[in-house]
Design a protein around this motif. Sequence first.
Motif, PDB file in Angstrom:
ATOM      1  N   UNK A  74      83.949  30.095  42.945  1.00  0.00           N
ATOM      2  CA  UNK A  74      83.036  31.309  42.273  1.00  0.00           C
ATOM      3  C   UNK A  74      81.793  30.287  41.775  1.00  0.00           C
ATOM      4  N   UNK A  75      80.814  31.061  41.442  1.00  0.00           N
ATOM      5  CA  UNK A  75      79.620  30.414  40.541  1.00  0.00           C
ATOM      6  C   UNK A  75      80.038  30.706  38.869  1.00  0.00           C
ATOM      7  N   UNK A  76      79.175  30.039  38.381  1.00  0.00           N
ATOM      8  CA  UNK A  76      79.356  30.123  36.804  1.00  0.00           C
ATOM      9  C   UNK A  76      79.037  31.570  36.321  1.00  0.00           C
ATOM     10  N   UNK A  77      78.063  32.294  37.207  1.00  0.00           N
ATOM     11  CA  UNK A  77      77.744  33.737  36.514  1.00  0.00           C
ATOM     12  C   UNK A  77      78.922  34.578  36.931  1.00  0.00           C
ATOM     13  N   UNK A  83      75.451  27.826  43.912  1.00  0.00           N
ATOM     14  CA  UNK A  83      74.855  28.648  44.691  1.00  0.00           C
ATOM     15  C   UNK A  83      76.027  29.413  45.521  1.00  0.00           C
ATOM     16  N   UNK A  84      75.583  30.792  45.858  1.00  0.00           N
ATOM     17  CA  UNK A  84      76.458  31.679  46.429  1.00  0.00           C
ATOM     18  C   UNK A  84      76.565  31.088  48.111  1.00  0.00           C
ATOM     19  N   UNK A  85      75.555  30.647  48.209  1.00  0.00           N
ATOM     20  CA  UNK A  85      75.462  30.341  49.691  1.00  0.00           C
ATOM     21  C   UNK A  85      76.256  28.991  49.940  1.00  0.00           C
ATOM     22  N   UNK A  86      76.205  28.180  49.168  1.00  0.00           N
ATOM     23  CA  UNK A  86      76.922  26.949  49.142  1.00  0.00           C
ATOM     24  C   UNK A  86      78.430  27.193  49.242  1.00  0.00           C
TER      25      UNK A  86
END
Length: 230
Positions: A131-134, A84-87
Amino acid sequence: MTSTVTSEFFALHPDLRRAIAEGEGWRELRPIQELAIPAVVGGADCLILAPTAGGKTEAALIPILQLLLSQRRAGLQVLYLCPLKALLNNQLPRLERWARRVGMEVFLWHGDIGPSQRQGFLRQPAEILMTTPESLEVLLTACGPRGRGGLWDGLRLVLMDEIHAFAGEERGDHLLCLLERVAAQSSQPLQRIGLSATIGNPEVLLTWMQGSSQRPGQVVDPGRKKEKKR
């Protein structure tokens, strides 16, 4: 806490010992951190298990920074992935604090990061990318199949937070595919480290997150003290 530091502390790089003792004010390491240092520094793919606020982030960061300090290189060294971006946003100050105390930089890449900041990172990459996977897929597409000599050439480690959130899900399969794409552009076999809350089948999760990795695998859990090697 006791008044003495633990044994693994004395084997660490002086800058890292200073970051722990003076920067954090710690007089000892937690058991999870004691166990993780030799496992990660020894080169194993590791699944580090601890409850929330159990110290597992530092259990991964301390040996990762030790590896980076033992052989300083320019460019991207560590890929830190969160679901998650928030994390990511929540963890950024912590990672920046640790990295800067040993002379390294962290860059956060997701949809809220502007084009000029992204271009700056691509021109002069930080040692640690969050970063996130996306967003990783966007970055891979933007960089193209540059192969050796590109952004991923010197990448050494992949740290996956909340890895249990990916397992058994479509996003998890997507994550593993992305890691294979990154690994194909690195000049060395990547070391994979996963962070997770305590679960009942850690060996299964470890095997899953390793993907095509040929490194030995180890579960780091002071409650179980079991490991799986292959």
